[in-house]
Motif scaffolding. Structure first.
Motif, PDB file in Angstrom:
ATOM      1  N   UNK A 133       0.859  -1.179   0.000  1.00 55.48           N
ATOM      2  CA  UNK A 133       0.000   0.000   0.000  1.00 55.48           C
ATOM      3  C   UNK A 133       0.900   1.235   0.000  1.00 55.48           C
ATOM      4  N   UNK A 134       0.428   2.240  -0.664  1.00 60.85           N
ATOM      5  CA  UNK A 134       1.129   3.533  -0.706  1.00 60.85           C
ATOM      6  C   UNK A 134       0.200   4.577  -0.107  1.00 60.85           C
ATOM      7  N   UNK A 135       0.723   5.336   0.850  1.00 57.94           N
ATOM      8  CA  UNK A 135      -0.019   6.456   1.417  1.00 57.94           C
ATOM      9  C   UNK A 135       0.836   7.699   1.224  1.00 57.94           C
ATOM     10  N   UNK A 136       0.275   8.657   0.521  1.00 59.08           N
ATOM     11  CA  UNK A 136       0.934   9.921   0.223  1.00 59.08           C
ATOM     12  C   UNK A 136       0.121  11.023   0.865  1.00 59.08           C
ATOM     13  N   UNK A 137       0.776  11.906   1.586  1.00 59.76           N
ATOM     14  CA  UNK A 137       0.105  13.091   2.104  1.00 59.76           C
ATOM     15  C   UNK A 137       0.944  14.307   1.761  1.00 59.76           C
ATOM     16  N   UNK A 138       0.276  15.333   1.281  1.00 62.96           N
ATOM     17  CA  UNK A 138       0.948  16.565   0.891  1.00 62.96           C
ATOM     18  C   UNK A 138       0.119  17.742   1.389  1.00 62.96           C
ATOM     19  N   UNK A 139       0.811  18.834   1.690  1.00 66.53           N
ATOM     20  CA  UNK A 139       0.109  20.023   2.170  1.00 66.53           C
ATOM     21  C   UNK A 139       0.776  21.263   1.619  1.00 66.53           C
ATOM     22  N   UNK A 140      -0.045  22.161   1.097  1.00 60.31           N
ATOM     23  CA  UNK A 140       0.392  23.493   0.704  1.00 60.31           C
ATOM     24  C   UNK A 140      -0.179  24.471   1.718  1.00 60.31           C
ATOM     25  N   UNK A 141       0.661  25.395   2.172  1.00 56.60           N
ATOM     26  CA  UNK A 141       0.264  26.396   3.158  1.00 56.60           C
ATOM     27  C   UNK A 141       0.536  27.792   2.604  1.00 56.60           C
ATOM     28  N   UNK A 142      -0.382  28.705   2.908  1.00 55.48           N
ATOM     29  CA  UNK A 142      -0.260  30.086   2.451  1.00 55.48           C
ATOM     30  C   UNK A 142      -0.483  31.010   3.646  1.00 55.48           C
ATOM     31  N   UNK A 143       0.432  31.944   3.863  1.00 55.98           N
ATOM     32  CA  UNK A 143       0.279  32.923   4.927  1.00 55.98           C
ATOM     33  C   UNK A 143       1.519  33.031   5.789  1.00 55.98           C
ATOM     34  N   UNK A 144       1.603  34.099   6.590  1.00 53.76           N
ATOM     35  CA  UNK A 144       2.792  34.329   7.416  1.00 53.76           C
ATOM     36  C   UNK A 144       3.191  33.165   8.316  1.00 53.76           C
ATOM     37  N   UNK A 145       2.261  32.453   8.988  1.00 57.97           N
ATOM     38  CA  UNK A 145       2.722  31.295   9.781  1.00 57.97           C
ATOM     39  C   UNK A 145       3.414  30.238   8.913  1.00 57.97           C
ATOM     40  N   UNK A 146       2.970  30.090   7.668  1.00 58.64           N
ATOM     41  CA  UNK A 146       3.594  29.122   6.761  1.00 58.64           C
ATOM     42  C   UNK A 146       5.006  29.556   6.381  1.00 58.64           C
ATOM     43  N   UNK A 147       5.190  30.846   6.185  1.00 59.11           N
ATOM     44  CA  UNK A 147       6.528  31.365   5.876  1.00 59.11           C
ATOM     45  C   UNK A 147       7.479  31.024   7.016  1.00 59.11           C
ATOM     46  N   UNK A 148       7.024  31.225   8.244  1.00 63.09           N
ATOM     47  CA  UNK A 148       7.849  30.923   9.412  1.00 63.09           C
ATOM     48  C   UNK A 148       8.156  29.429   9.503  1.00 63.09           C
ATOM     49  N   UNK A 149       7.164  28.573   9.268  1.00 63.93           N
ATOM     50  CA  UNK A 149       7.405  27.125   9.294  1.00 63.93           C
ATOM     51  C   UNK A 149       8.426  26.715   8.235  1.00 63.93           C
TER      52      UNK A 149
END
Length: 176
Positions: A133-149
């Motif tokens: 089994x393959x499990x893929x998770x991806x996340x795109x974030x937008x905003x100042x907290x994302x820049x810091x992360x």
């Protein structure tokens, strides 16, 4: 050659166009997509195998099983400036014969401009040849907290999502 499926991305959250993007994947033997799916979509199981999310709630009712259009909130643990997330499931299709399971939700937090965050968190769960089994998770974030992360090395989201994958596979393997 085996072709693997990819996440379907809305243009606003296309990887590489936001402020932070993470991608995590596991491929393991001995577990099926059908076995993994309930542990991913039933939020009442999350805290039993993943310690970075708490207080999942359903302000409009329904739940705990995710479905398209469902609104939910959750509290990310150890996410720095990220606080209670308000989410809506935008895709939820269980895996089937020859088709991957697809789950995604948009989430965000309001507040002052420097606190605003928008994300799309997507999952793909698919059976592969050879009992894998393959499990893929991806996340795109937008905003100042994302820049810091994104400035942090390693990116805390990358590590948290890998822990989520490990816990998900362990839960599905153990059947707890």
């Amino acid at each position: 050659m085996t072709m693997q499926n990819a996440i379907d991305w809305p243009e606003r959250f296309l990887p590489g166009t936001g402020d932070n993007f993470v991608s995590n994947e596991v491929i393991v033997e001995g577990v099926t997509a059908a076995r993994v799916w309930p542990y991913l979509t039933d939020t009442s199981t999350w805290e039993s195998y993943y310690d970075a999310v708490t207080d999942v709630a359903f302000p409009e009712g329904d739940g705990p099983v995710l479905k398209e259009g469902l609104v939910f909130t959750f509290e990310p643990v150890g996410a720095g400036a990220v606080r209670t997330q308000h989410a809506r499931v935008v895709a939820c299709r269980a895996p089937g014969e020859g088709a991957p399971g697809r789950l995604s939700w948009t989430a965000g937090q309001d507040g002052a401009p420097e606190e605003r965050l928008e994300v799309l968190h997507a999952w793909l769960v698919e059976d592969l040849p050879g009992g894998r089994v393959r499990v893929l998770t991806q996340e795109t974030q937008i905003g100042p907290p994302a820049v810091e992360l994104a400035r942090q090395v390693p990116d805390p989201m990358l590590n948290r999502h890998q822990a989520w994958l490990r816990g998900l596979i362990a839960a599905a393997s153990d059947g707890r």
